[in-house]
Design an enzyme around this catalytic site. Structure first.
Site, PDB file in Angstrom:
ATOM      1  N   GLU A 123       0.826  -1.200   0.000  1.00  0.00           N
ATOM      2  CA  GLU A 123       0.000   0.000   0.000  1.00  0.00           C
ATOM      3  C   GLU A 123       0.868   1.260   0.000  1.00  0.00           C
ATOM      4  O   GLU A 123       0.474   2.309  -0.495  1.00  0.00           O
ATOM      5  CB  GLU A 123      -0.926  -0.013   1.232  1.00  0.00           C
ATOM      6  CG  GLU A 123      -2.270   0.626   0.969  1.00  0.00           C
ATOM      7  CD  GLU A 123      -3.318   0.316   2.038  1.00  0.00           C
ATOM      8  OE1 GLU A 123      -4.256  -0.436   1.728  1.00  0.00           O
ATOM      9  OE2 GLU A 123      -3.195   0.818   3.166  1.00  0.00           O
ATOM     10  N   HIS A 176       8.050 -26.472  -0.171  1.00  0.00           N
ATOM     11  CA  HIS A 176       7.335 -27.546  -0.849  1.00  0.00           C
ATOM     12  C   HIS A 176       6.126 -27.002  -1.596  1.00  0.00           C
ATOM     13  O   HIS A 176       5.197 -27.744  -1.913  1.00  0.00           O
ATOM     14  CB  HIS A 176       6.915 -28.608   0.181  1.00  0.00           C
ATOM     15  CG  HIS A 176       8.105 -29.185   0.887  1.00  0.00           C
ATOM     16  ND1 HIS A 176       8.741 -30.334   0.450  1.00  0.00           N
ATOM     17  CD2 HIS A 176       8.825 -28.732   1.945  1.00  0.00           C
ATOM     18  CE1 HIS A 176       9.783 -30.569   1.246  1.00  0.00           C
ATOM     19  NE2 HIS A 176       9.862 -29.604   2.149  1.00  0.00           N
ATOM     20  N   LYS A 185     -14.007   1.607  -2.826  1.00  0.00           N
ATOM     21  CA  LYS A 185     -14.845   1.961  -1.659  1.00  0.00           C
ATOM     22  C   LYS A 185     -16.091   2.699  -2.130  1.00  0.00           C
ATOM     23  O   LYS A 185     -17.199   2.424  -1.695  1.00  0.00           O
ATOM     24  CB  LYS A 185     -14.067   2.894  -0.716  1.00  0.00           C
ATOM     25  CG  LYS A 185     -13.104   2.206   0.208  1.00  0.00           C
ATOM     26  CD  LYS A 185     -12.615   3.225   1.242  1.00  0.00           C
ATOM     27  CE  LYS A 185     -11.356   2.735   1.915  1.00  0.00           C
ATOM     28  NZ  LYS A 185     -10.718   3.748   2.739  1.00  0.00           N
TER      29      LYS A 185
HETATM   30  O1  PA5 Z   1      -2.900   1.612   6.057  1.00  0.00           O
HETATM   31  C1  PA5 Z   1      -3.961   2.178   5.900  1.00  0.00           C
HETATM   32  O2  PA5 Z   1      -4.087   3.407   5.969  1.00  0.00           O
HETATM   33  C2  PA5 Z   1      -5.215   1.374   5.637  1.00  0.00           C
HETATM   34  O3  PA5 Z   1      -4.924   0.024   5.471  1.00  0.00           O
HETATM   35  C3  PA5 Z   1      -6.201   1.544   6.796  1.00  0.00           C
HETATM   36  O4  PA5 Z   1      -5.608   1.132   7.977  1.00  0.00           O
HETATM   37  C4  PA5 Z   1      -7.491   0.743   6.561  1.00  0.00           C
HETATM   38  O5  PA5 Z   1      -8.068   1.110   5.342  1.00  0.00           O
HETATM   39  C5  PA5 Z   1      -8.481   0.968   7.684  1.00  0.00           C
HETATM   40  O6  PA5 Z   1      -8.764   2.331   7.811  1.00  0.00           O
HETATM   41  P1  PA5 Z   1      -9.465   2.895   9.090  1.00  0.00           P
HETATM   42  O7  PA5 Z   1      -8.546   2.755  10.244  1.00  0.00           O
HETATM   43  O8  PA5 Z   1      -9.741   4.331   8.783  1.00  0.00           O
HETATM   44  O9  PA5 Z   1     -10.731   2.129   9.305  1.00  0.00           O
END
Ligand code: PA5
Length: 463
Positions: free
Chosen positions: A290, A319, A433
């Site tokens: 990410e 394996h 989203k």
């Molecule tokens: O790393 C990130 O920013 C994302 O993976 C968030 O943690 C994830 O989308 C969850 O978001 P939130 O804490 O706002 O629910």
């Protein structure tokens, strides 16, 4: 001066081992200059308050410890409702310290069972709720934004069940929110209803938040020593303070990973030789994916950067995956995580001395075997000019995990700097989203629903 126990072994990245596929003095020199410049930029960004994860080791744990103490008086189970960066860190550390099989064990005094419900999968979540004694369970809703659909749907289900079963007052006692200090739906709800609440520092993004209240409250409830976790992070921070490439393991890791990515090694496999570290590999996969997977560079060019992380586990995946790593496309860098001490060992009995293929194992131990397999796999890859890094952990404990977490977070930020992208945002996850909101009938997302309708082919291409 704190001692760094976690070590980075980069021998199998060098040209003297890998030939042309490896890096030599010229590359290291060039990279050292680049990294020194980028280090200055990162320092400036840190001073400007952008890189909040770097300060977490200094936080005061009073509030977290008090709250964990109060929760422990009323519960045996803590369930985190969260996803992505709000979930993976707590799982990684709890799994590492208590083991993959932890949920089969009963709760111990001062160490609640920790469940991390990180999916809106009704089979799994429904089953979890069925199994728990709700009178002895506290739910920690972790969402920085307070609007993530998966987490909020879990919260709404739990809030309703708790109230139906226990009444409003008792239901509210069993909820804790961890969220932004000012904004969002959880913050708004907590201003009307008496729910315990912890803050996520605004300058700490989800995937960098395991050492903030996001991870620390659940981990404290689970009985882990969160101060030692922070001490480990502080020790690694001290060790990664230098802008000199060869003095900074986080920068060296980042430089090598990005160096190999630049040569077409677009996949980074994290392969711990310990099943209990699988959660850590999954946490790292999110951090790396990410943070580095970005369409556009900081100067506005389309770059589509990134290096695909893969979580594997040794020796199991020898394996399953190793054939591909050895002979498939030369597009991978493997990062092994090895353990000096497994904390326990099993001697292999010398049964069947007449069968040579078994007798060599007799009198050796399972730790010796798995350690030999890690060494042998790295050597086998090197013999095919396939690079690997070794992150050597002396053992698994809070101090070591704190070091590893900080090291990998800083490496991620330096990798982002080398790619000239922003590792702290995630614009690419927004569209799906919004389309989900459209499908679920959220007001204001009618265009997204229409877009999906337009793509509907009525099953014409389904066989
Ligand atoms: O790393 C990130 O920013 C994302 O993976 C968030 O943690 C994830 O989308 C969850 O978001 P939130 O804490 O706002 O629910």
């Amino acid at each position: 001066m704190p001692q760094r126990n976690v070590k980075l072994d980069y021998a199998f990245c060098l040209d003297k081992i890998l030939g042309e596929a490896g890096f030599g003095d010229t590359w290291f020199k060039e990279m050292a200059g680049q990294v020194a410049d980028l280090h200055k930029q990162l320092q400036e960004r840190h001073q400007a308050g952008e890189l909040g994860f770097m300060d977490l080791a200094e936080q005061d744990l009073g509030e977290i410890k008090d709250l964990a103490g109060r929760i422990a008086l009323m519960a045996d189970n803590l369930v985190v409702l969260g996803i992505g960066g709000s979930a993976l860190g707590a799982t990684a550390v709890d799994m590492a310290l208590k083991g993959v099989l932890r949920h089969g064990k009963p709760a111990e005094p001062g160490a609640m069972r920790l469940f991390v419900a990180d999916n809106s999968d009704p089979r799994l979540f429904g089953e979890l709720l069925d199994q728990l004694d709700l009178t002895r369970t506290v739910f920690n809703v972790v969402s920085k934004s307070g609007s993530t659909a998966e987490t909020m749907s879990q919260f709404l289900v739990v809030r309703d069940i708790l109230e139906l079963k226990l009444g409003r007052e008792e239901a509210l006692k069993r909820l804790v929110f961890t969220t932004d200090p000012e904004k969002g739906n959880l913050r708004a709800i907590a201003s009307d209803e008496p729910v315990a609440i912890l803050n996520v520092p605004p300058n700490v993004g989800g995937r960098f938040s395991v050492l903030s209240p996001v991870g620390l409250l659940p981990l404290a409830c689970a009985g882990h020593d969160v101060q030692v976790l922070l001490d480990g992070a502080a020790a690694m921070a001290a060790d990664c303070g230098s802008g000199r490439l060869m003095k900074n393991p986080a920068y060296l890791l980042a430089a090598l990973a990005m160096g190999f990515a630049g040569r077409g090694r677009n996949v980074l496999v994290m392969m711990p030789y310990a099943s209990d570290l699988m959660g850590l590999a999954q946490w790292f996969a999110q951090l790396w994916a990410e943070s580095l997977g970005k369409a556009v560079s900081l100067d506005g060019h389309q770059v589509n950067s990134g290096q695909t992380p893969v979580a594997a586990v040794g020796a199991t995946d020898q394996h399953s995956q190793l054939q591909l790593y050895m002979e498939g496309p030369a597009d991978k860098l493997i990062m092994f995580l090895t353990l000096g001490n497994y904390g326990r060992d099993l001697e292999i009995p010398g049964l069947y001395p007449e069968i040579e293929a078994l007798s060599y194992l007799g009198g050796r131990t399972m730790a010796e075997l798995i350690q030999a397999e890690a060494r042998a796999t790295a050597a086998a890859l090197a013999s095919q000019s396939r690079p690997s890094l070794g992150l050597r952990l002396p053992e698994i404990d809070e101090f070591v995990l704190g070091q590893v977490i900080y090291l990998l977070e800083l490496a991620t930020v330096m990798a982002g700097a080398l790619l000239n992208i922003n590792p702290l945002d995630q614009p690419g996850v927004e569209l799906s989203k919004k389309l989900t909101y459209g499908l679920m009938g959220r007001k204001g997302f009618e265009d997204q629903a229409a877009h999906l309708d337009a793509l509907e082919t009525g099953g014409d291409y389904v066989i």
